[in-house]
Design a protein around this motif. Sequence first.
Motif, mmCIF file in Angstrom:
data_model
loop_
_atom_site.group_PDB
_atom_site.id
_atom_site.type_symbol
_atom_site.label_atom_id
_atom_site.label_comp_id
_atom_site.label_asym_id
_atom_site.label_seq_id
_atom_site.Cartn_x
_atom_site.Cartn_y
_atom_site.Cartn_z
ATOM 1 N N LEU A 42 -1.587 -2.736 -7.643
ATOM 2 C CA LEU A 42 -2.770 -1.928 -7.355
ATOM 3 C C LEU A 42 -4.029 -2.792 -7.340
ATOM 4 C CD1 LEU A 42 -2.030 1.268 -9.480
ATOM 5 C CD2 LEU A 42 -2.020 1.088 -6.992
ATOM 6 N N GLU A 43 -4.121 -3.705 -8.272
ATOM 7 C CA GLU A 43 -5.244 -4.626 -8.342
ATOM 8 C C GLU A 43 -5.330 -5.479 -7.078
ATOM 9 O OE1 GLU A 43 -6.492 -7.389 -11.975
ATOM 10 O OE2 GLU A 43 -4.810 -8.237 -10.836
ATOM 11 N N LEU A 44 -4.189 -5.926 -6.600
ATOM 12 C CA LEU A 44 -4.135 -6.756 -5.396
ATOM 13 C C LEU A 44 -4.577 -5.963 -4.166
ATOM 14 C CD1 LEU A 44 -3.440 -9.230 -3.756
ATOM 15 C CD2 LEU A 44 -1.014 -8.634 -3.949
ATOM 16 N N VAL A 45 -4.126 -4.723 -4.036
ATOM 17 C CA VAL A 45 -4.510 -3.893 -2.901
ATOM 18 C C VAL A 45 -6.022 -3.657 -2.903
ATOM 19 C CG1 VAL A 45 -4.368 -1.551 -1.959
ATOM 20 C CG2 VAL A 45 -2.284 -2.769 -2.600
ATOM 21 N N GLU A 46 -6.599 -3.367 -4.064
ATOM 22 C CA GLU A 46 -8.040 -3.148 -4.155
ATOM 23 C C GLU A 46 -8.813 -4.408 -3.778
ATOM 24 O OE1 GLU A 46 -8.711 -1.790 -8.109
ATOM 25 O OE2 GLU A 46 -7.853 0.201 -7.757
ATOM 26 N N ALA A 47 -8.353 -5.557 -4.234
ATOM 27 C CA ALA A 47 -9.026 -6.818 -3.906
ATOM 28 C C ALA A 47 -8.929 -7.124 -2.413
ATOM 29 C CB ALA A 47 -8.420 -7.961 -4.723
ATOM 30 N N TYR A 48 -7.792 -6.825 -1.817
ATOM 31 C CA TYR A 48 -7.612 -7.063 -0.378
ATOM 32 C C TYR A 48 -8.546 -6.171 0.444
ATOM 33 C CZ TYR A 48 -5.293 -7.487 4.165
ATOM 34 O OH TYR A 48 -5.024 -7.698 5.494
ATOM 35 N N ASP A 49 -8.624 -4.892 0.093
ATOM 36 C CA ASP A 49 -9.510 -3.979 0.813
ATOM 37 C C ASP A 49 -10.967 -4.393 0.641
ATOM 38 O OD1 ASP A 49 -7.373 -2.523 1.696
ATOM 39 O OD2 ASP A 49 -7.597 -0.901 0.234
ATOM 40 N N ALA A 50 -11.351 -4.806 -0.564
ATOM 41 C CA ALA A 50 -12.721 -5.254 -0.804
ATOM 42 C C ALA A 50 -13.049 -6.488 0.034
ATOM 43 C CB ALA A 50 -12.923 -5.557 -2.291
ATOM 44 N N PHE A 51 -12.071 -7.375 0.181
ATOM 45 C CA PHE A 51 -12.262 -8.575 1.000
ATOM 46 C C PHE A 51 -12.500 -8.206 2.461
ATOM 47 C CE2 PHE A 51 -9.954 -11.592 3.812
ATOM 48 C CZ PHE A 51 -10.838 -12.655 3.716
ATOM 49 N N LEU A 52 -11.672 -7.306 3.004
ATOM 50 C CA LEU A 52 -11.833 -6.894 4.402
ATOM 51 C C LEU A 52 -13.180 -6.215 4.631
ATOM 52 C CD1 LEU A 52 -8.329 -5.442 5.406
ATOM 53 C CD2 LEU A 52 -9.238 -7.720 5.851
ATOM 54 N N LEU A 53 -13.571 -5.313 3.740
ATOM 55 C CA LEU A 53 -14.820 -4.570 3.915
ATOM 56 C C LEU A 53 -16.033 -5.492 3.785
ATOM 57 C CD1 LEU A 53 -13.950 -1.342 1.894
ATOM 58 C CD2 LEU A 53 -14.180 -1.555 4.374
ATOM 59 N N THR A 54 -15.986 -6.432 2.857
ATOM 60 C CA THR A 54 -17.101 -7.368 2.687
ATOM 61 C C THR A 54 -17.235 -8.273 3.902
ATOM 62 O OG1 THR A 54 -16.757 -7.352 0.292
ATOM 63 C CG2 THR A 54 -18.100 -9.132 1.189
ATOM 64 N N ALA A 55 -16.126 -8.746 4.420
ATOM 65 C CA ALA A 55 -16.157 -9.581 5.618
ATOM 66 C C ALA A 55 -16.733 -8.803 6.797
ATOM 67 C CB ALA A 55 -14.756 -10.086 5.952
ATOM 68 N N GLN A 56 -16.347 -7.536 6.922
ATOM 69 C CA GLN A 56 -16.864 -6.711 8.016
ATOM 70 C C GLN A 56 -18.373 -6.528 7.895
ATOM 71 O OE1 GLN A 56 -15.801 -2.500 8.093
ATOM 72 N NE2 GLN A 56 -15.387 -2.656 10.276
ATOM 73 N N ARG A 57 -18.870 -6.277 6.677
ATOM 74 C CA ARG A 57 -20.312 -6.124 6.474
ATOM 75 C C ARG A 57 -21.074 -7.384 6.868
ATOM 76 N NH1 ARG A 57 -19.034 -3.704 1.533
ATOM 77 N NH2 ARG A 57 -19.611 -5.622 0.436
ATOM 78 N N LYS A 92 0.803 -1.221 0.000
ATOM 79 C CA LYS A 92 0.000 0.000 0.000
ATOM 80 C C LYS A 92 0.837 1.274 0.000
ATOM 81 C CE LYS A 92 -4.298 -1.649 2.072
ATOM 82 N NZ LYS A 92 -5.339 -1.384 3.094
ATOM 83 N N HIS A 93 1.975 1.237 0.683
ATOM 84 C CA HIS A 93 2.689 2.499 0.899
ATOM 85 C C HIS A 93 4.164 2.472 0.497
ATOM 86 C CE1 HIS A 93 -0.882 3.701 3.045
ATOM 87 N NE2 HIS A 93 -0.747 2.704 3.899
ATOM 88 N N GLY A 94 4.709 1.302 0.226
ATOM 89 C CA GLY A 94 6.147 1.266 -0.049
ATOM 90 C C GLY A 94 6.531 0.459 -1.262
ATOM 91 N N PHE A 95 5.563 0.187 -2.140
ATOM 92 C CA PHE A 95 5.860 -0.685 -3.281
ATOM 93 C C PHE A 95 6.678 0.066 -4.329
ATOM 94 C CE2 PHE A 95 4.829 -2.619 -7.412
ATOM 95 C CZ PHE A 95 5.253 -3.912 -7.154
ATOM 96 N N ILE A 96 7.867 -0.453 -4.621
ATOM 97 C CA ILE A 96 8.714 0.034 -5.713
ATOM 98 C C ILE A 96 8.948 -1.152 -6.629
ATOM 99 C CG2 ILE A 96 10.945 1.015 -6.348
ATOM 100 C CD1 ILE A 96 11.030 2.334 -3.585
#
Length: 233
Positions: free
Chosen positions: A203-218, A109-113
């Motif tokens: 970027l695709e992986l980060v979006e999928a990870y965030d979507a997974f966390l938010l869906t699980a929380q819901r 998320k913050h340090g990918f080079i």
Amino acid sequence: MQRGGVTERVSAGSAAVFTGLVADTAAVVALLASDTFRRWCKDYWIIPTGLSLLLVYVVIALLEANSRKAGELRILRDTLREPSQHDRTLFSTVTASLHPDGRTVEWLKHGFICTSFEGSLMGPLDALQRSRLRDPRGFDSAEIEPVYRELSACIMRFTRVVNQHMWSDYPDNPSRLAIPREWEVSDPERYEGAMDDLNARSLELVEAYDAFLLTAQRNGVTEVGAEIGSPVV
């Protein structure tokens, strides 16, 4: 139970109720238009009064019964929406390996080079892929399972492009991966393509990870697993 059969029975029941209401209304109108019936109601008013009170009681009883059933259905719906123990355990396993505050997620998320990074950061991603291969059951929740599959697919695509474009290019640090530096001069188009591919997949992986966390929380799965120090093999 087939959906079509239920719909047909509901439609038939509604039609029967509507027909009965029309017939009853027509009968009452016909009776009220009769002088004989009006005289009878005047002489024997106690009977229609009693029937009216009985009808009011029946309506109230039906409303109360319907209210109780609605409450029971709400409780049942809330119970069914509770995550299963399997989903809780699987979510804990996933987030223990790929922890929201862990090194790999922080890096993505913050340090990918894309040109160079420590290969150990790929460990949790590889561990999740091996875990999914060992146990392909996934989540019981019909809402969480698709985003979990998408997360796994994104991990696979990211891992594939890393293996395709990067390898150890540091003799003093063989665990560090990099796009071969000679490509920048000998094949700049390949070098740029590798960088674009790696950035897009990360970027695709980060979006999928965030979507997974938010869906699980819901869906009520909120307990993140304890971060592990090294990947589970």
